[in-house]
Design a protein around this motif. Structure first.
Motif, PDB file in Angstrom:
ATOM      1  N   ILE A 139       1.383  16.901   8.208  1.00  0.00           N
ATOM      2  CA  ILE A 139       0.869  15.577   8.587  1.00  0.00           C
ATOM      3  C   ILE A 139       1.252  14.548   7.535  1.00  0.00           C
ATOM      4  CG2 ILE A 139      -1.236  14.216   8.891  1.00  0.00           C
ATOM      5  CD1 ILE A 139      -2.497  16.715  10.188  1.00  0.00           C
ATOM      6  N   LYS A 140       1.099  14.916   6.242  1.00  0.00           N
ATOM      7  CA  LYS A 140       1.472  14.004   5.169  1.00  0.00           C
ATOM      8  C   LYS A 140       2.951  13.674   5.220  1.00  0.00           C
ATOM      9  CE  LYS A 140      -2.061  15.195   1.720  1.00  0.00           C
ATOM     10  NZ  LYS A 140      -2.280  15.703   0.349  1.00  0.00           N
ATOM     11  N   LEU A 141       3.788  14.719   5.460  1.00  0.00           N
ATOM     12  CA  LEU A 141       5.229  14.501   5.528  1.00  0.00           C
ATOM     13  C   LEU A 141       5.580  13.581   6.681  1.00  0.00           C
ATOM     14  CD1 LEU A 141       8.079  15.159   4.547  1.00  0.00           C
ATOM     15  CD2 LEU A 141       8.055  17.178   6.011  1.00  0.00           C
ATOM     16  N   PHE A 142       4.952  13.804   7.833  1.00  0.00           N
ATOM     17  CA  PHE A 142       5.213  12.965   8.998  1.00  0.00           C
ATOM     18  C   PHE A 142       4.814  11.519   8.732  1.00  0.00           C
ATOM     19  CE2 PHE A 142       3.550  10.997  12.901  1.00  0.00           C
ATOM     20  CZ  PHE A 142       4.716  10.987  13.664  1.00  0.00           C
ATOM     21  N   ARG A 143       3.670  11.327   8.085  1.00  0.00           N
ATOM     22  CA  ARG A 143       3.205   9.976   7.828  1.00  0.00           C
ATOM     23  C   ARG A 143       4.121   9.276   6.827  1.00  0.00           C
ATOM     24  NH1 ARG A 143      -3.296  10.037   7.277  1.00  0.00           N
ATOM     25  NH2 ARG A 143      -2.971   7.799   7.453  1.00  0.00           N
ATOM     26  N   ARG A 144       4.630  10.040   5.841  1.00  0.00           N
ATOM     27  CA  ARG A 144       5.570   9.438   4.899  1.00  0.00           C
ATOM     28  C   ARG A 144       6.844   9.010   5.609  1.00  0.00           C
ATOM     29  NH1 ARG A 144       3.472  13.442   1.165  1.00  0.00           N
ATOM     30  NH2 ARG A 144       2.390  12.367  -0.521  1.00  0.00           N
ATOM     31  N   MET A 145       7.319   9.869   6.534  1.00  0.00           N
ATOM     32  CA  MET A 145       8.527   9.528   7.283  1.00  0.00           C
ATOM     33  C   MET A 145       8.285   8.270   8.111  1.00  0.00           C
ATOM     34  SD  MET A 145       9.673  13.336   8.517  1.00  0.00           S
ATOM     35  CE  MET A 145      10.899  12.697   9.652  1.00  0.00           C
ATOM     36  N   MET A 146       7.117   8.196   8.726  1.00  0.00           N
ATOM     37  CA  MET A 146       6.813   7.032   9.553  1.00  0.00           C
ATOM     38  C   MET A 146       6.627   5.783   8.700  1.00  0.00           C
ATOM     39  SD  MET A 146       6.973   7.968  12.653  1.00  0.00           S
ATOM     40  CE  MET A 146       6.207   6.585  13.483  1.00  0.00           C
ATOM     41  N   SER A 147       6.041   5.984   7.488  1.00  0.00           N
ATOM     42  CA  SER A 147       5.756   4.817   6.664  1.00  0.00           C
ATOM     43  C   SER A 147       7.025   4.142   6.192  1.00  0.00           C
ATOM     44  CB  SER A 147       4.902   5.210   5.446  1.00  0.00           C
ATOM     45  OG  SER A 147       5.648   6.009   4.555  1.00  0.00           O
ATOM     46  N   SER A 148       8.121   4.890   6.081  1.00  0.00           N
ATOM     47  CA  SER A 148       9.365   4.287   5.625  1.00  0.00           C
ATOM     48  C   SER A 148       9.881   3.255   6.617  1.00  0.00           C
ATOM     49  CB  SER A 148      10.421   5.383   5.399  1.00  0.00           C
ATOM     50  OG  SER A 148      10.747   6.013   6.629  1.00  0.00           O
ATOM     51  N   HIS A 149       9.384   3.320   7.863  1.00  0.00           N
ATOM     52  CA  HIS A 149       9.825   2.360   8.879  1.00  0.00           C
ATOM     53  C   HIS A 149       8.806   1.248   9.095  1.00  0.00           C
ATOM     54  CE1 HIS A 149      13.145   5.041   9.893  1.00  0.00           C
ATOM     55  NE2 HIS A 149      12.288   6.014   9.982  1.00  0.00           N
ATOM     56  N   SER A 150       7.709   1.317   8.310  1.00  0.00           N
ATOM     57  CA  SER A 150       6.652   0.336   8.484  1.00  0.00           C
ATOM     58  C   SER A 150       6.663  -0.616   7.299  1.00  0.00           C
ATOM     59  CB  SER A 150       5.288   1.035   8.577  1.00  0.00           C
ATOM     60  OG  SER A 150       4.253   0.107   8.697  1.00  0.00           O
ATOM     61  N   ASN A 151       6.971  -1.870   7.547  1.00  0.00           N
ATOM     62  CA  ASN A 151       7.034  -2.857   6.472  1.00  0.00           C
ATOM     63  C   ASN A 151       6.048  -3.987   6.748  1.00  0.00           C
ATOM     64  OD1 ASN A 151      10.271  -1.921   6.673  1.00  0.00           O
ATOM     65  ND2 ASN A 151       9.355  -1.938   4.654  1.00  0.00           N
ATOM     66  N   PRO A 152       4.846  -3.872   6.189  1.00  0.00           N
ATOM     67  CA  PRO A 152       3.834  -4.909   6.410  1.00  0.00           C
ATOM     68  C   PRO A 152       4.275  -6.235   5.810  1.00  0.00           C
ATOM     69  CG  PRO A 152       3.153  -3.431   4.653  1.00  0.00           C
ATOM     70  CD  PRO A 152       4.377  -2.827   5.257  1.00  0.00           C
ATOM     71  N   LYS A 153       3.869  -7.297   6.439  1.00  0.00           N
ATOM     72  CA  LYS A 153       4.194  -8.638   5.975  1.00  0.00           C
ATOM     73  C   LYS A 153       2.917  -9.430   5.744  1.00  0.00           C
ATOM     74  CE  LYS A 153       8.544  -8.766   8.590  1.00  0.00           C
ATOM     75  NZ  LYS A 153       9.348  -9.520   9.589  1.00  0.00           N
ATOM     76  N   VAL A 154       2.885 -10.179   4.651  1.00  0.00           N
ATOM     77  CA  VAL A 154       1.740 -11.020   4.337  1.00  0.00           C
ATOM     78  C   VAL A 154       2.257 -12.408   3.956  1.00  0.00           C
ATOM     79  CG1 VAL A 154      -0.204 -11.414   2.772  1.00  0.00           C
ATOM     80  CG2 VAL A 154       0.294  -9.091   3.581  1.00  0.00           C
ATOM     81  N   ALA A 155       1.716 -13.412   4.608  1.00  0.00           N
ATOM     82  CA  ALA A 155       2.096 -14.794   4.305  1.00  0.00           C
ATOM     83  C   ALA A 155       1.187 -15.318   3.212  1.00  0.00           C
ATOM     84  CB  ALA A 155       2.002 -15.660   5.553  1.00  0.00           C
ATOM     85  N   VAL A 156       1.752 -15.550   2.016  1.00  0.00           N
ATOM     86  CA  VAL A 156       0.991 -16.085   0.896  1.00  0.00           C
ATOM     87  C   VAL A 156       1.348 -17.558   0.711  1.00  0.00           C
ATOM     88  CG1 VAL A 156       0.842 -13.842  -0.228  1.00  0.00           C
ATOM     89  CG2 VAL A 156       2.746 -15.361  -0.781  1.00  0.00           C
ATOM     90  N   LYS A 157       0.785 -18.183  -0.273  1.00  0.00           N
ATOM     91  CA  LYS A 157       0.986 -19.614  -0.486  1.00  0.00           C
ATOM     92  C   LYS A 157       2.460 -19.967  -0.680  1.00  0.00           C
ATOM     93  CE  LYS A 157      -0.523 -23.347  -3.561  1.00  0.00           C
ATOM     94  NZ  LYS A 157      -1.337 -23.683  -4.758  1.00  0.00           N
ATOM     95  N   GLN A 158       3.238 -19.064  -1.305  1.00  0.00           N
ATOM     96  CA  GLN A 158       4.626 -19.365  -1.644  1.00  0.00           C
ATOM     97  C   GLN A 158       5.629 -18.905  -0.584  1.00  0.00           C
ATOM     98  OE1 GLN A 158       2.440 -17.731  -3.657  1.00  0.00           O
ATOM     99  NE2 GLN A 158       1.997 -19.380  -5.103  1.00  0.00           N
ATOM    100  N   GLY A 159       5.158 -18.204   0.438  1.00  0.00           N
ATOM    101  CA  GLY A 159       6.051 -17.679   1.468  1.00  0.00           C
ATOM    102  C   GLY A 159       5.547 -16.343   1.974  1.00  0.00           C
ATOM    103  N   THR A 160       6.423 -15.585   2.611  1.00  0.00           N
ATOM    104  CA  THR A 160       6.039 -14.296   3.176  1.00  0.00           C
ATOM    105  C   THR A 160       6.594 -13.158   2.327  1.00  0.00           C
ATOM    106  OG1 THR A 160       5.955 -15.166   5.426  1.00  0.00           O
ATOM    107  CG2 THR A 160       6.203 -12.784   5.188  1.00  0.00           C
TER     108      THR A 160
END
Length: 569
Positions: free
Chosen positions: A10-31
């Motif tokens: 499960i950990k290995l699968f989640r790590r594999m999946m996480s490599s394709h997940s790139n969260p984005k956060v918009a801060v004061k200076q940009g994203t």
């Protein structure tokens, strides 16, 4: 076995999946675009590394206060990996690493959304103001994240780039402290976007980083940027904290580099010139120390200074005087040290034991108000020989005594004095004191220096029970004593961040002890008693840590300074 393999898959699968997940956060200076990862216990976390919080301090901005960054250079900034650290000589390899463009921070959060924002912990790294960084090779906060806090680590300018000062030439100094303050301000403005609570920020640090936190606590311009503080092996009254003779050192640096003009303004112009790279300054950095600093084995040429008042000034008063201002502080504080800090000093001292044997006055703290080479110094040296070395010479068989003497000289006396001053004068600021005495397998520096035969915990070795590091890949055994201490340390540190109390609950099976605050002193004649948590295999509350050694020095201070808590720095 089957359940274990399922968890690993499960950990290995989640790590594999996480490599394709790139969260984005918009801060004061940009994203900012970050990464998703998996915690040791299996939960998710999100990291945003290498976020610039200031304009690169290049060109005319060298040796200047940091300038806030208004906008990123890209609409979406790749923050999946860390950026440069401050220019320095790497402590293990002696390689030159980093650059002047180093003002970046890293944000780690276990949740990007929750019912309530999470407490925030901002870590300021140590390294004698000369080396280190806040990056994950040394300070990976995964176990802290498992306790549901947001963690921020940061880089700031080091060495001459961060702490050179020559007021006569217009170079004020304290650039590194101002970098830290700007990073804390960035946290106030942006951390809510990462699910952090800007109204519950704990600043913590170790060694020089801890001393910086202590200086910020008393600063009118930065103390409002955080709400709690944790000081690990560093308080602002320790004699290595503040820079001595800054103008002499700045002028001496230029002279050693071959610059002939002695006009202060010309010296600063030369040092600020882009044609004078930091690589050219570094070889002469330690040569700028005074003879007294060389003698006393204090290889910290640059550090904080007292500066004129200004909108971004950090240290405008003598910190050893600020500590005595009644109720200057109104935030909860944790403070402490390791049981044998001096081991890290012995690693260097062992190469020149004869120097110590032939010059015991170097072990008399500068704070003792005497001529250490005079008759009074001879009397104290004989007391030091009897107390620490049992009347014998300084040699390999008495390294334990030398380590104790260096612990007290550099760390223990300052920590005890700071605690006593706090108890007498800061009645709005609860204080929790600790002594870290767990000598386990995760401790790194004691093993690195091959001093396992010396009892106690080396300077900085508690860090390996709070952070993960890339260079110490030990097997993770959930049922080990080391893991228990890791979990306890991270629980207490984050409890303090959450509740202003490291052991708020009597129903916590992990913490089967109660950590009580230091008793405050109201009357002038009341005796100070230092109640502390001894953190070890079986942690428990005790009184008066290193009692005999502290009383030895208290008697000396009372003889020559009249008061232990009012040293001459």
């Amino acid at each position: 076995m089957r359940k274990f393999l399922m968890r690993q898959n499960i950990k290995l699968f989640r790590r594999m999946m996480s490599s394709h997940s790139n969260p984005k956060v918009a801060v004061k200076q940009g994203t900012v675009v970050g990464s998703q990862g998996v915690l040791p216990g299996g939960g998710d976390f999100y990291s945003f590394k290498g976020i610039p919080y200031a304009v690169p301090p290049l060109g005319n901005l060298r040796f200047e206060a940091p300038v806030p960054l208004e906008k990123f250079s890209e609409n979406e900034l790749d923050c999946t990996k860390e950026r440069d650290i401050s220019f320095q000589k790497e402590v293990f390899s002696n390689d030159l690493v980093g650059s002047e463009d180093c003002l970046f921070l890293n944000v780690y959060t276990p949740k990007l959304k929750s019912d309530k924002p999470l407490p925030v912990m901002v870590y300021i790294h140590g390294g004698a103001y000369l080396f280190g960084s806040g990056n994950s090779d040394m300070y990976n906060p995964l176990y802290l994240l498992e306790e549901d806090v947001v963690v921020v680590t940061l880089n700031y300018r080091l060495g001459m780039l961060g702490f050179l000062s020559y007021p006569e030439g217009g170079l004020v100094g304290n650039m590194g402290l101002k970098d830290q303050a700007l990073a804390l301000k960035w946290v106030q403005e942006n951390i809510h976007l990462f699910n952090g609570d800007a109204n519950n920020v704990t600043a913590f640090g170790e060694s020089a980083g801890s001393a910086c936190v202590n200086l910020h606590m008393y600063s009118d311009n930065s103390k409002m940027l955080f709400h709690k503080a944790i000081l690990q092996s560093g308080t602002s009254n320790m004699q290595w904290v503040m820079q001595m003779f800054p103008s002499y050192k700045a002028a001496n640096l230029a002279t050693n580099m071959g610059f002939k003009d002695t006009d202060p303004k010309k010296v600063v112009e030369y040092l600020k010139d882009p044609k004078t790279p930091p690589e050219a300054m570094l070889p002469y950095m330690l040569k700028g120390m005074t003879e007294d600093e060389r003698r006393r084995e204090l290889p910290i040429p640059y550090g904080p200074i007292i500066e004129p008042a200004s909108p971004n000034a950090v240290v405008t008063n003598d910190p050893t005087q600020d500590m005595f201002i009644n109720n200057k502080l109104d935030i909860p504080v944790m403070m402490g040290y390791n049981s044998n800090e001096g081991i890290i000093m012995v690693a260097n001292a062992i190469k020149r034991l004869d120097d110590y044997e032939n010059d015991l006055p170097r072990l008399i703290p500068r704070a003792v108000n005497i001529d250490i080479d005079g008759e009074e110094g001879k009397v104290i040296c004989q007391q030091i020989r009897e107390f620490y070395f049992k009347g014998e010479k300084v040699h390999k068989k008495t390294l334990g005594g030398l380590s104790d003497a260096l612990s007290d000289y550099h760390f223990t006396l300052g920590a005890h004095s700071a605690a006593e001053i706090h108890a007498k004068h800061q009645h709005k600021s609860p204080l929790y004191f600790f002594r870290f005495d767990y000598d386990g397998d995760l401790g790194f520096y004691k093993k690195l220096f091959n001093f396992q035969h010396l009892r106690g915990v080396c300077h900085a070795d508690e860090l390996f029970y709070i952070f993960q590091t890339h260079f110490q890949d030990l097997p993770h055994k959930e049922d080990s004593q080391d893991t228990k201490i890791v979990r306890q340390m991270c629980r207490m540190w984050t409890n303090f961040a959450k509740y202003s109390n490291p052991t708020p609950s009597s129903n916590d099976a992990l913490l089967d002890f109660k950590w009580n605050p230091v008793k405050q002193i109201n009357g002038k004649n009341d005796e100070f008693v230092l109640d502390y948590l001894n953190i070890s295999k079986e942690s428990k509350m005790e009184r008066q840590p290193d009692k005999e050694r502290i009383h030895f020095w208290k008697d000396i201070f009372k003889m020559w300074n009249k008061d232990f808590v009012k040293p001459k720095l």
